[in-house]
Structures are given as C-alpha cells and as structure tokens.
Design a protein around this motif. Structure first.
Motif, PDB file in Angstrom:
ATOM      1  N   UNK A  57      77.817  37.191   5.803  1.00 26.97           N
ATOM      2  CA  UNK A  57      78.255  37.158   7.214  1.00 26.97           C
ATOM      3  C   UNK A  57      77.900  38.456   7.941  1.00 26.97           C
ATOM      4  N   UNK A  58      77.701  39.524   7.200  1.00 28.85           N
ATOM      5  CA  UNK A  58      77.303  40.781   7.847  1.00 28.85           C
ATOM      6  C   UNK A  58      75.878  40.702   8.388  1.00 28.85           C
ATOM      7  N   UNK A  59      75.162  39.637   8.029  1.00 31.77           N
ATOM      8  CA  UNK A  59      73.773  39.468   8.481  1.00 31.77           C
ATOM      9  C   UNK A  59      73.661  38.533   9.696  1.00 31.77           C
ATOM     10  N   UNK A  60      74.805  38.076  10.192  1.00 36.37           N
ATOM     11  CA  UNK A  60      74.751  37.140  11.323  1.00 36.37           C
ATOM     12  C   UNK A  60      74.071  37.810  12.523  1.00 36.37           C
ATOM     13  N   UNK A  61      73.043  37.168  13.035  1.00 38.59           N
ATOM     14  CA  UNK A  61      72.327  37.688  14.201  1.00 38.59           C
ATOM     15  C   UNK A  61      71.579  36.513  14.822  1.00 38.59           C
ATOM     16  N   UNK A  62      72.239  35.822  15.710  1.00 33.47           N
ATOM     17  CA  UNK A  62      71.661  34.619  16.302  1.00 33.47           C
ATOM     18  C   UNK A  62      71.880  34.641  17.810  1.00 33.47           C
ATOM     19  N   UNK A  63      71.211  33.730  18.489  1.00 36.25           N
ATOM     20  CA  UNK A  63      71.382  33.622  19.940  1.00 36.25           C
ATOM     21  C   UNK A  63      71.601  32.161  20.298  1.00 36.25           C
ATOM     22  N   UNK A  64      72.664  31.911  21.028  1.00 39.90           N
ATOM     23  CA  UNK A  64      72.889  30.559  21.544  1.00 39.90           C
ATOM     24  C   UNK A  64      72.427  30.510  22.992  1.00 39.90           C
TER      25      UNK A  64
ATOM     26  N   UNK B 119      62.083  29.379  23.641  1.00 39.07           N
ATOM     27  CA  UNK B 119      60.914  29.734  22.824  1.00 39.07           C
ATOM     28  C   UNK B 119      60.446  31.155  23.118  1.00 39.07           C
ATOM     29  N   UNK B 120      60.600  31.589  24.358  1.00 36.60           N
ATOM     30  CA  UNK B 120      60.219  32.973  24.676  1.00 36.60           C
ATOM     31  C   UNK B 120      61.177  33.966  24.017  1.00 36.60           C
ATOM     32  N   UNK B 121      62.465  33.635  24.004  1.00 37.40           N
ATOM     33  CA  UNK B 121      63.430  34.504  23.315  1.00 37.40           C
ATOM     34  C   UNK B 121      63.073  34.585  21.829  1.00 37.40           C
TER      35      UNK B 121
END
Ligand code: ATP
Length: 371
Positions: free
Chosen positions: A127-134, A179-181
């Motif tokens: 969980x320390x690796x969570x790095x996402x974008x909604x 897709x650009x993000x």
C-alpha cells in the motif's frame, strides 16, 4: 521581455473557513517553487466569493467574478461553504459549481498517492506504493440528472426516472485527457496504462463510453489499455490499488471511487483535485471549509499544496512552458522528502504540525535547509 512571457495570471478564490489559510499556504509555496524554476511571480487576481461573502453582500461571488475567473490562465480555490449560511431554499452557497458548468470543466483529476509516515488503512505493505490517478468526467454522466438541473420529477409519488448522459464530444476529450496524463506519467516511470471503468456489460451508454475509449486509445499505441467493470474496480482498489495507473470513468462512478481511493491514503487533508476544461482549469483541495477547525492553525494544507502542483503541471502544458513542470517537481520533491524524513507531521494524522509549521517546513525543504 522574455520573462514577462512566462508570467501566469491566476484567479484566486480563497473562500471560506480553512480555505483561506490553505490557499494562502499553497500559493506561497507555488510561487516559491516557480521562483526556483526561474519563473516570474504570477499575477494573482483575487476574487471574493463564498458563504462569508454571501452573508455580507447577498451575492455568492463578486460582480463579474465568474467572467474574471475564466479570464486567467488558471483558477485556484480554497474552499466554499459554511453550514449556517444558506440560500432561502436551504441549498448551500456554491458559486464554484456554476464555474464548472459555465466553463464545462469535464476532466476531474484526483491523484491518489501514498506518502511515507502517513496513516495507511491497508495492512499490506505494498500500500505504500499506491500512486494512481482517477479521472472523473464532471459535466454529464448521471449528474446530467442532478436535482439542480430540474430534469427529473417524481411522478404520482410513485416513480422517478433519472437520465445518465454520455456524449461523444465530451467522452472523446475526456479519454484523450486520460491518455495524455498516462503518457506524461509514463515519462516519469509509471506503467503507462489507462483503465476504462464502466458497466459496459449492462448499459448501452457504457458500451458507447467504452467504444469511444477504444477509438481515442488507438491514437496512443504506447499506452496500455485495460477495462474494468465498476464493481470489480471497487474490489480491485481494495485488493491491489498499487497496480493501478490512470483510471477514467463516468461522473457518478468517479464520485464514489475517488472518495474510496482517497481513503486508502490518509485523510481529506491529502486529497488534491483539478477540474479541467477546454478554456480553463480550476484547482482546489477536495475537502470543504472545515469550520470546526477554522482559525485554529490546525488545517492540513497539503491537499491545497498538491492541488497547486497540479495547477503548475497544467500551466506547463497550457502555456507550453516546461519550467512550470520543473516548479511542480520542486514542490513534489519537497513534499516527498518532507514525509520521508518525517519532517511533515500534520495534526490531522495525530502529529504536532499545523498549517503554518507545514508551510514553513516545506519552504525550508525547498531551500535545501532541512536534510
Ligand atoms: P463539504 O461538504 O464542503 O465538502 P464537509 O462538511 O463534507 O465539507 P469538510 O469540510 O471537507 O467536510 O471536512 C470534514 C471534516 O474533516 C472537517 O470538519 C475537519 O475536521 C476534517 N478536515 C477536512 N479537511 C481538513 C484539513 N485540510 N485538515 C484537517 N482536517 C480536515
């Protein structure tokens, strides 16, 4: 001169409650990061708006405030609303929702990233690796039917139909944005994948949404495409959120999943938000005005500061000036270092640091004074 061409104009709506303190903190640090990146100080145009302003004047935003906001390169907003100040019909003061409508801010961006030494609700160390974008579509979907628009009625006190609207025009822009993000994130070492979250197995509108995702995705051969039904996406956000990169979805799904995802990485005080349209982007912490802690120097300004980082990234693209991206990276690096060294200890997480202490610490970190 050359420097003046780099100067940005920012509309600043501090708003209510802790919105004032956190937006001042965020603008101070954004300006400092800009200076370090060789960018001249922005022209900041303050716009009075919010519940406090309404209580004083009977208007929720200053005359011409909506037009003034859109005339800048970006809008930064602290927080709007106070529970005791309402319109006669009981609804809350929300001029920012009109800005979203007026400027068709269709791409709602919610980064979800875990920082060291912050609370982690999931026990799994990954969980320390969570790095996402909604990326939440923010102008149509099921919110097309939102009560404020007056489009649905209860019939004979027996039935109520709501409308979920998906348009090709907005979906194309939304997916392209996603897709650009993902492309930009891939350049920084992320997976480079967009997941279309929908319910295409059940709804015609969602199959349409997914078809447009495929159409747009064909222009991005280097970016991975994945699909997930929204129910499975909710499960996966609990089971393996560290494997997600960029997720794009309809308005209501995004409303729900972005709060769920935000809950995986600490509190409201870390939730940044950008709302982007063709003409303008509006950046604000996802939290409200938190009147219970206003004026006490207890608010965590990081959601606002992270939102300012999103704004700098946006300005880099909009003004075609990579120096703004450097500024965003300077800001991000200070936050990352601060948490790693346990120099950022927000009261929100049981720490000893209020708004001012966090702001000054980040400022020192940018100066390289804390190691
Ligand atoms: P809104 O409806 O405007 O989003 P809300 O009433 O749902 O607002 P918030 O104002 O977002 O709620 O905050 C709820 C509570 O969470 C606050 O009362 C406060 O205690 C806490 N909180 C929110 N943001 C922060 C922050 N930046 N730092 C510390 N605590 C916060």
């Amino acid at each position: 001169g050359w420097g003046d061409n780099m100067k940005a104009t920012i509309s600043l709506i501090k708003g209510d409650g802790i919105g004032v303190a956190v937006s001042e903190s965020a603008m101070f640090l954004a300006e400092k990061a800009m200076a370090k990146a060789g960018i001249p100080a922005p022209n900041i145009v303050e716009i009075a708006a919010g519940a406090g302003y309404f209580a004083e004047t009977g208007h929720d935003i200053q005359p011409d405030g909506e037009a003034a906001a859109g005339a800048a390169d970006a809008v930064f907003l602290g927080a709007i609303g106070l529970p005791k100040v309402r319109h006669k019909d009981g609804t809350e003061i929300s001029p920012h929702l009109r800005l979203r409508d007026r400027y068709q801010l269709y791409a709602g961006v919610r980064p979800v990233k875990a920082y060291p030494n912050t609370p982690m609700p999931l026990a799994d160390p990954r969980a320390s690796k969570i790095d996402l974008v909604i990326i939440r579509e923010s102008t149509e979907g099921l919110f097309y039917s939102a009560a404020v628009h007056g489009r649905s009625k209860v019939i004979d006190n027996a039935v109520c139909d709501e409308t979920l609207r998906i348009t090709r025009a907005t979906s194309e822009k939304l997916h392209d944005f996603a897709f650009r993000v993902a492309t930009k994130r891939k350049d920084k070492g992320h997976k480079g994948q967009v997941t279309c979250v929908d319910k295409a197995n059940v709804f015609t509108s969602m199959a349409f949404f997914r078809q447009i995702f495929d159409d747009v995705g064909a222009n991005y051969p280097d970016i991975g495409k994945a699909y997930n039904y929204v129910d499975a996406a909710a499960l996966d956000l609990i089971r393996s959120p560290w494997s997600a990169d960029v997720m794009v979805m309809e308005n209501m799904f995004g409303d729900i999943l972005s709060d769920l995802a935000g809950g995986l990485v600490g509190g409201m005080g870390m939730a940044a938000c950008g709302e982007i349209g063709d003409q303008i982007g509006l950046f604000q912490p996802a939290h409200g005005s938190a009147p219970d802690i206003m004026g006490l120097d207890k608010a965590n300004p990081l959601a606002a500061i992270l939102s300012a980082g999103l704004m700098l990234d946006y300005l880099a693209e909009k003004l075609d000036l990579p120096a703004y991206e450097d500024a965003a990276m300077i800001l991000d690096a200070a936050i990352e270092t601060g948490f790693s060294l346990n120099r950022l200890r927000p009261m929100e997480f049981g720490g000893d640091m209020g708004t001012k202490a966090i702001t000054l610490t980040l400022s020192s970190l940018m100066d390289g004074k804390l190691r």
